[in-house]
Design a protein around this motif. Structure first.
Motif, PDB file in Angstrom:
ATOM      1  N   SER A 135       0.818  -1.202   0.000  1.00 40.85           N
ATOM      2  CA  SER A 135       0.000   0.000   0.000  1.00 40.85           C
ATOM      3  C   SER A 135       0.860   1.264   0.000  1.00 40.85           C
ATOM      4  O   SER A 135       0.393   2.332  -0.365  1.00 40.85           O
ATOM      5  CB  SER A 135      -0.962  -0.018   1.183  1.00 40.85           C
ATOM      6  OG  SER A 135      -0.657   1.007   2.080  1.00 40.85           O
ATOM      7  N   LEU A 136       2.125   1.128   0.414  1.00 37.05           N
ATOM      8  CA  LEU A 136       3.020   2.284   0.355  1.00 37.05           C
ATOM      9  C   LEU A 136       3.684   2.401  -1.010  1.00 37.05           C
ATOM     10  O   LEU A 136       4.509   3.281  -1.229  1.00 37.05           O
ATOM     11  CB  LEU A 136       4.093   2.177   1.438  1.00 37.05           C
ATOM     12  CG  LEU A 136       3.576   2.357   2.867  1.00 37.05           C
ATOM     13  CD1 LEU A 136       4.647   2.017   3.868  1.00 37.05           C
ATOM     14  CD2 LEU A 136       3.081   3.766   3.087  1.00 37.05           C
ATOM     15  N   GLN A 167      -9.878  -3.857   2.844  1.00 37.37           N
ATOM     16  CA  GLN A 167      -8.899  -4.588   2.037  1.00 37.37           C
ATOM     17  C   GLN A 167      -9.225  -4.490   0.551  1.00 37.37           C
ATOM     18  O   GLN A 167      -8.320  -4.410  -0.274  1.00 37.37           O
ATOM     19  CB  GLN A 167      -8.850  -6.054   2.468  1.00 37.37           C
ATOM     20  CG  GLN A 167      -8.112  -6.227   3.792  1.00 37.37           C
ATOM     21  CD  GLN A 167      -8.150  -7.654   4.296  1.00 37.37           C
ATOM     22  OE1 GLN A 167      -8.970  -8.466   3.844  1.00 37.37           O
ATOM     23  NE2 GLN A 167      -7.274  -7.968   5.223  1.00 37.37           N
ATOM     24  N   ALA A 183      -2.862   5.208   1.127  1.00 31.79           N
ATOM     25  CA  ALA A 183      -1.887   4.724   2.089  1.00 31.79           C
ATOM     26  C   ALA A 183      -2.623   4.106   3.252  1.00 31.79           C
ATOM     27  O   ALA A 183      -3.591   4.660   3.761  1.00 31.79           O
ATOM     28  CB  ALA A 183      -0.999   5.853   2.566  1.00 31.79           C
ATOM     29  N   LEU A 184      -2.153   2.934   3.627  1.00 37.20           N
ATOM     30  CA  LEU A 184      -2.833   2.162   4.655  1.00 37.20           C
ATOM     31  C   LEU A 184      -2.027   2.237   5.945  1.00 37.20           C
ATOM     32  O   LEU A 184      -0.815   2.084   5.929  1.00 37.20           O
ATOM     33  CB  LEU A 184      -2.919   0.714   4.162  1.00 37.20           C
ATOM     34  CG  LEU A 184      -3.684  -0.312   4.958  1.00 37.20           C
ATOM     35  CD1 LEU A 184      -5.144   0.042   5.019  1.00 37.20           C
ATOM     36  CD2 LEU A 184      -3.503  -1.678   4.317  1.00 37.20           C
ATOM     37  N   VAL A 185      -2.705   2.491   7.044  1.00 33.45           N
ATOM     38  CA  VAL A 185      -2.046   2.402   8.346  1.00 33.45           C
ATOM     39  C   VAL A 185      -2.752   1.301   9.114  1.00 33.45           C
ATOM     40  O   VAL A 185      -3.942   1.414   9.402  1.00 33.45           O
ATOM     41  CB  VAL A 185      -2.114   3.731   9.127  1.00 33.45           C
ATOM     42  CG1 VAL A 185      -1.466   3.568  10.498  1.00 33.45           C
ATOM     43  CG2 VAL A 185      -1.422   4.826   8.352  1.00 33.45           C
ATOM     44  N   LEU A 186      -2.026   0.238   9.407  1.00 41.76           N
ATOM     45  CA  LEU A 186      -2.660  -0.901  10.069  1.00 41.76           C
ATOM     46  C   LEU A 186      -2.665  -0.705  11.575  1.00 41.76           C
ATOM     47  O   LEU A 186      -1.932   0.105  12.130  1.00 41.76           O
ATOM     48  CB  LEU A 186      -1.932  -2.188   9.699  1.00 41.76           C
ATOM     49  CG  LEU A 186      -2.080  -2.582   8.237  1.00 41.76           C
ATOM     50  CD1 LEU A 186      -1.171  -3.744   7.900  1.00 41.76           C
ATOM     51  CD2 LEU A 186      -3.520  -2.943   7.916  1.00 41.76           C
ATOM     52  N   LYS A 243      -1.490  -2.276  14.126  1.00 43.04           N
ATOM     53  CA  LYS A 243      -0.313  -2.431  14.967  1.00 43.04           C
ATOM     54  C   LYS A 243       0.770  -1.410  14.647  1.00 43.04           C
ATOM     55  O   LYS A 243       1.838  -1.461  15.221  1.00 43.04           O
ATOM     56  CB  LYS A 243       0.247  -3.846  14.767  1.00 43.04           C
ATOM     57  CG  LYS A 243      -0.716  -4.916  15.171  1.00 43.04           C
ATOM     58  CD  LYS A 243      -0.437  -6.229  14.444  1.00 43.04           C
ATOM     59  CE  LYS A 243      -1.249  -6.338  13.152  1.00 43.04           C
ATOM     60  NZ  LYS A 243      -1.089  -7.595  12.457  1.00 43.04           N
ATOM     61  N   LEU A 301       2.961  -1.424  12.682  1.00 44.14           N
ATOM     62  CA  LEU A 301       3.714  -2.267  11.769  1.00 44.14           C
ATOM     63  C   LEU A 301       4.848  -1.532  11.057  1.00 44.14           C
ATOM     64  O   LEU A 301       4.910  -1.479   9.842  1.00 44.14           O
ATOM     65  CB  LEU A 301       2.758  -2.886  10.740  1.00 44.14           C
ATOM     66  CG  LEU A 301       2.895  -4.370  10.504  1.00 44.14           C
ATOM     67  CD1 LEU A 301       2.796  -5.131  11.816  1.00 44.14           C
ATOM     68  CD2 LEU A 301       1.788  -4.871   9.596  1.00 44.14           C
ATOM     69  N   LEU A 302       5.773  -0.971  11.851  1.00 42.67           N
ATOM     70  CA  LEU A 302       6.981  -0.401  11.246  1.00 42.67           C
ATOM     71  C   LEU A 302       7.882  -1.554  10.833  1.00 42.67           C
ATOM     72  O   LEU A 302       7.970  -2.556  11.537  1.00 42.67           O
ATOM     73  CB  LEU A 302       7.702   0.482  12.264  1.00 42.67           C
ATOM     74  CG  LEU A 302       6.885   1.654  12.789  1.00 42.67           C
ATOM     75  CD1 LEU A 302       7.744   2.517  13.696  1.00 42.67           C
ATOM     76  CD2 LEU A 302       6.326   2.484  11.655  1.00 42.67           C
ATOM     77  N   ARG A 350       4.708   7.816   7.788  1.00 38.65           N
ATOM     78  CA  ARG A 350       5.105   6.998   6.653  1.00 38.65           C
ATOM     79  C   ARG A 350       4.010   6.951   5.596  1.00 38.65           C
ATOM     80  O   ARG A 350       4.280   6.903   4.398  1.00 38.65           O
ATOM     81  CB  ARG A 350       5.415   5.582   7.170  1.00 38.65           C
ATOM     82  CG  ARG A 350       5.841   4.619   6.110  1.00 38.65           C
ATOM     83  CD  ARG A 350       6.201   3.295   6.707  1.00 38.65           C
ATOM     84  NE  ARG A 350       5.052   2.643   7.336  1.00 38.65           N
ATOM     85  CZ  ARG A 350       5.097   1.445   7.900  1.00 38.65           C
ATOM     86  NH1 ARG A 350       6.233   0.793   7.936  1.00 38.65           N
ATOM     87  NH2 ARG A 350       4.041   0.907   8.444  1.00 38.65           N
ATOM     88  N   ALA A 351       2.763   6.963   6.069  1.00 40.71           N
ATOM     89  CA  ALA A 351       1.651   6.922   5.124  1.00 40.71           C
ATOM     90  C   ALA A 351       1.445   8.277   4.462  1.00 40.71           C
ATOM     91  O   ALA A 351       1.153   8.366   3.271  1.00 40.71           O
ATOM     92  CB  ALA A 351       0.380   6.480   5.839  1.00 40.71           C
TER      93      ALA A 351
END
Lengths: 333, 262, 413
Positions: free
Chosen positions: B162-163, C98, C129-132, C134, C136-137, C197-198
């Motif tokens: 997605s990035l 998703q 841009a997806l931020v999950l 956790k 998740l870095l 990051r997103a």
């Protein structure tokens, strides 16, 4: 006829072009990217496994089938294409086979049981000893069996290092007094080698499993009134069971089929089954080739059967049934 | 404290068989009641002569182990992914099937394969031996990698996609770096299994492929104890590298633990 | 890689007639008469605007092994809007996310962003841009490399991407953290890096999957503030998926409420609170008071004979609801309308409020959340004032529902 088909072909080609322009042009790249993700996840998993499973299947399964074909005379050097069970008759009627089978089973069972029990004790004891313990257990993991055999021979033979130390300490009068530990009838050398090699292996696996068990479970059990022994018996051991089963399964299979260890460290008569196979295979009499293969197949069959029995014993079923009954009885009253 | 003593004791017992090997490799005519031999470097300099075939065996072992490890890695990575991350019908059966070559004696299979290898002209060649070495290396590799993958969160891949990363970039930049320690352990493991393999080479090599274990076996039967000991210690070289690595990379139990839940 | 030929298919004419019927049918069941008309009108307009909406999802359906996870989902968002997809776990909201992000491919349906069909676009090409949950870095990259990851994938030069990553880190108040390892960060910091990051890739839509649920309560407020502030500064369209109604209410302009794979109601948080479409929605937003009545325009006749006035005209058998915090409790009878004599049967002090259980003379159970200073003893008589604009009605559902309601109110005592 040919003109007709040519025209048909031309029309088909035109159609295909049309179809391409309409649906696929410029899109195929994206479509392709989607293909994999579009597949059913189960199907994806099978595809991922396909190379590994087919190579192993081809080598292992294919090898077994070819061996079977040779042993019954369908293919091979001496085979004339007609089915014959002579090799099996010869194997099953020979006294050496039954003696060897007994010996092989004896070594495999004793070595596996000894290693497993020692490993369980060690693993529980070293559970909180940190990474050092795991590292110590890895000492013998990457050592080739042949090197271990050489080391054990030079350590335990009548003229070995241990015997020299005992002699210089005045504990034995000559090398004749040193107990026979290698190439002896009881195959002590073989057992010592396997314990030396496999205890660290099983302990390593069990330590990894133990570390995955939450320590809170033990504390919870203690808080509910279990003593340390009860805690081990009712909490730790059942959680270790899958690890114990798979580790000892690998060890049993390996020991049962091992060739070089009993060949170099074991008794000269009787011999273990793999040695019997080897001798038949390298015999100048090519008729012995099919006997060797028949023997090898019996070996595979026996180890598969014992694995199946072992897995069945290890599964929930044999004991689960009793527990299930007692629960049912409780519910009825 | 007692635990430390036990630990030292275990390490001592495990190390014990190496002691006579070490002494013998530097010994000259070490006869029975002698506790300390006359020292010599003869055995080690003998290793370098071509007649002992040690150099050739070392080279062949290296080529065979490296090739079969590479091939096992190639098929083990996807298979390990499927077993580690997916649930599907028949998973247990497939795991058991992959374990068979490890647990069941390979003798019958070997004699079967030998038959076809002769037909293909591969008997007694390095290719034939590499092929047979896949029998134990693929299962071990797959099992180790499946537990490596089981500890890998596939959401990292979704996140990277997605990035803006393409599937290939995801593999290069995210998945492989993240599972690298486990892959190294798996590869070392497979390498060692192939390096230490005696029986398979013995049957399929037809005496023409002479790996280091074959050299050692011959030397052991030959009765030159000093030379045998030197060869035995030489063949421990990759094992030492493995131990060096494992003291670091094996710190997470993922890789080895994989063998415990088959 | 857009496919220009696919766009004309997006206009409403392409929607299968039968399916639209089903969609309307679902609406009809869920909404009351007056509301329904308005809703249908809105729906119709929405469909016509599909082409022009900034982001839209049409007729999205996904089944897993024959079991529908998402059914016939329609959604759209204006540029810069904050939209929340809310629902209990297993309602299909994550599946929807998703599909929008491109990880899953829908069985049917279309997704449009700025008039471009995304159906064939892989996740990396979607400008989202997806931020999950956790954070998740990527653990093998430093914080700075994590933030620059998306730029690196877009083949932006090292100097430029480092500059932009550091600027973005400043914006999330983590300047100077670029060289740290992800393992050195706290949960809240990691979440902020994930956000940076997103956002650094300047996505058209920012997708947040339960962004706050992994954080503890006091961090949660800070993170909410940060998300809202950044969203206002950057103006990115925001789509939040969450199971937590409070989180959805605070973060979003509009909430799309989902149950069992279907959208139930799409409205502002205020409307969802005050004017829920049905009892399930009301209960999801903490509604506890439900009773049946017969409506004649503004007049509601309760089962026990009490008469109440509502600001929302209705006809026939209806289900009435009132938020517990809207009930006023008075010691004396002051004004004449919508006043019910009650007895206090339970009094629970919870800090900021007092939760009272009341019973009317006719046997109706009500729950009222009153200021903690209003202390009524159990057994004390009082008067409950139900303001007309707080009494919301929807058509009475079938018997089973009212059964369930009475069961519930019975179990309270």
């Amino acid at each position: 006829m040919s003109a007709k088909s040519g025209r048909w072909k031309g029309r088909w080609k035109g159609r295909w072009k049309e179809h391409w322009k309409e649906h696929w042009k410029g899109r195929w790249k994206d479509e392709w990217k989607w293909r994999w993700e579009d597949l059913n996840p189960t199907f994806q998993a099978y595809l991922l496994l396909l190379p590994a499973v087919s190579i192993v299947g081809l080598l292992f399964g294919g090898g077994l089938l070819l061996a079977l074909g040779q042993s019954i005379g369908l293919i091979g050097i001496m085979g004339d294409g007609s089915l014959s069970l002579a090799a099996y008759q010869q194997v099953l009627s020979s006294r050496a086979f039954w003696q060897s089978l007994q010996l092989s089973l004896y070594i495999a069972i004793v070595a596996t049981a000894l290693s497993t029990f020692l490993s369980i004790g060690l693993a529980v004891m070293l559970q909180r000893a940190g990474r050092w313990a795991s590292f110590a257990c890895q000492l013998t993991l990457p050592i080739p069996h042949l090197v271990g055999i050489a080391g054990i021979l030079l350590l335990l033979s009548p003229s070995g290092l241990l015997s020299r130390v005992l002699f210089s300490l005045g504990l034995i009068a000559s090398d004749q007094n040193f107990p026979l530990l290698v190439n002896d009838r009881a195959n002590l050398g073989v057992l010592i080698h396997f314990v030396w090699k496999e205890v660290p292996f099983i302990t390593l696996i069990l330590l990894a499993v133990l570390r995955g068990i939450q320590p809170e479970l033990g504390m919870q059990a203690r808080a509910l009134g279990a003593g340390p022994w009860q805690c081990f018996w009712h909490v730790t051991l059942p959680l270790l069971k899958p690890g114990i089963i798979s580790a000892s399964l690998i060890v049993f299979g390996f020991v049962f089929g091992s060739f070089e260890v009993p060949f170099l460290l074991g008794s000269t008569t009787p011999k273990t089954l793999p040695i019997l196979v080897y001798e038949a295979f390298t015999n100048v009499d090519l008729n012995q080739r099919s006997v060797a293969i028949a023997l090898g197949l019996m070996l595979s069959l026996i180890s598969m059967t014992s694995i199946a029995i072992y897995l069945w014993l290890g599964s929930e079923k044999p004991f689960g049934r009793w527990f299930g009954r007692s629960w049912e009885a409780q519910n009825k009253t | 404290m007692t635990r430390k003593i036990v630990l030292l004791l275990i390490i001592g017992v495990l190390f014990l068989p190496f002691l006579p090997l070490l002494i013998w490799s530097f010994a000259q005519g070490w006869y029975f009641p002698q506790l300390v031999p006359d020292w010599t470097l003869q055995n080690w300099s003998d290793l370098l002569t071509t007649s002992t075939k040690v150099g050739q065996g070392f080279g062949q072992s290296l080529v065979i182990a490296a090739t079969s490890t590479g091939l096992a890695l190639l098929v083990g990575l996807p298979a390990g992914r499927a077993l580690g991350l997916r649930n599907f019908p028949g998973k247990g059966a497939i795991k058991l099937f992959l374990l068979l070559p490890i647990i069941v004696s390979p003798l019958a299979t070997l004699m079967g394969i030998q038959f076809i290898l002769i037909r293909l002209g591969l008997s007694g060649t390095i290719i034939g031996v590499v092929l047979v070495h896949l029998l134990p290396t693929i299962p071990y590799m797959t099992l180790v990698l499946s537990s490596v993958y089981a500890n890998f969160d596939p959401d990292y891949e979704i996140q990277a996609r997605s990035l803006g990363a393409s599937p290939i970039q995801v593999l290069q930049q995210i998945t492989l770096p993240l599972i690298a320690p486990g892959v190294v352990v798996g590869a070392l493991f497979a390498f060692l299994i192939s390096w230490n393999e005696f029986l398979l080479t013995f049957f399929v090599g037809s005496g023409r492929v002479f790996t280091l274990p074959m050299v050692l076996f011959t030397a052991l039967q030959g009765g030159n104890t000093g030379l045998s000991s030197a060869i035995a210690i030489t063949s421990l070289l990759p094992a030492l590298i493995f131990l060096l690595f494992s003291s670091r990379a094996l710190n997470d139990d993922a890789a080895i633990g994989g063998l415990g839940n088959v | 890689m857009s496919n220009p030929e696919a766009i004309p298919e997006a206009i409403p004419e392409a929607i299968p007639e039968a399916n639209r019927e089903v969609h309307q049918q679902a609406n009809r069941e869920a909404h009351q008469q007056a509301n329904r008309e308005a809703h249908q009108q809105a729906n119709r307009e929405a469909h016509q605007q599909a082409e022009s909406a900034y982001f839209s999802v049409q007729q999205l359906t996904k089944c897993f092994g024959g079991i529908p996870a998402v059914q016939d989902l329609w959604l759209e968002a204006k540029a810069g809007e904050r939209l929340a997809l809310l629902g209990p776990s297993g309602c299909g909201k994550s599946t929807t996310l998703q599909m929008i992000s491109g990880v899953l491919r829908p069985d049917t349906g279309k997704i449009f962003l700025e008039g471009r069909s995304l159906n064939l676009v892989p996740p990396e090409g979607r400008d989202m841009a997806l931020v999950l949950q956790k954070g998740l870095l990527f653990p093998h990259l430093s914080v700075g490399e994590n933030v620059a990851f998306g730029l690196k994938m877009r083949r932006i030069g090292r100097a430029e991407r480092e500059k932009r990553a550091i600027a973005m880190l400043d914006q999330v108040q983590l300047g100077g953290f670029a060289h740290r390892r992800p393992s050195e960060l706290s949960g809240g910091q990691a979440q902020r890096v994930a956000l940076a990051r997103a956002l650094v890739i300047q996505p058209k839509i920012l997708l947040l999957d339960e962004p706050l649920s992994a954080l503890d309560a006091n961090l949660r407020g800070n993170m909410q503030e940060l998300i809202l502030r950044l969203q206002e500064e950057i103006g990115v369209t925001l789509l939040v998926v969450t199971h937590d109604q409070e989180e959805a209410v605070v973060i979003s302009d509009r909430i799309a409420l989902m149950f069992e794979g279907r959208l139930r109601q799409v409205d502002t948080p205020e409307t969802l609170y005050q004017q829920p479409a049905d009892e399930t929605v009301a209960r999801f937003f903490g509604g506890v008071n439900f009773f049946t009545a017969t409506a004649e325009a503004h007049k509601l006749t309760l089962a026990g004979g009490d008469i109440l006035t509502t600001a929302y005209p209705q006809q026939g058998a209806v289900q009435v609801t009132i938020r517990p915090e809207r009930i006023h409790l008075l010691a004396d009878q002051i004004c004449g309308t919508n006043l019910l004599p009650v007895t206090v049967i339970q009094n629970r002090f919870i800090g900021t409020q007092r939760h009272l259980a009341l019973k009317t003379a006719a046997g109706l159970n009500l729950r009222a959340w009153v200021p903690p200073s209003l202390n009524f003893a159990v057994g004390q008589s009082a008067f409950a004032h139900l303001p007309p604009d707080a009494l919301w009605c929807f058509p009475a559902s079938d018997a089973s529902v009212s059964m369930r309601v009475s069961d519930l109110s019975a179990s309270v005592y």
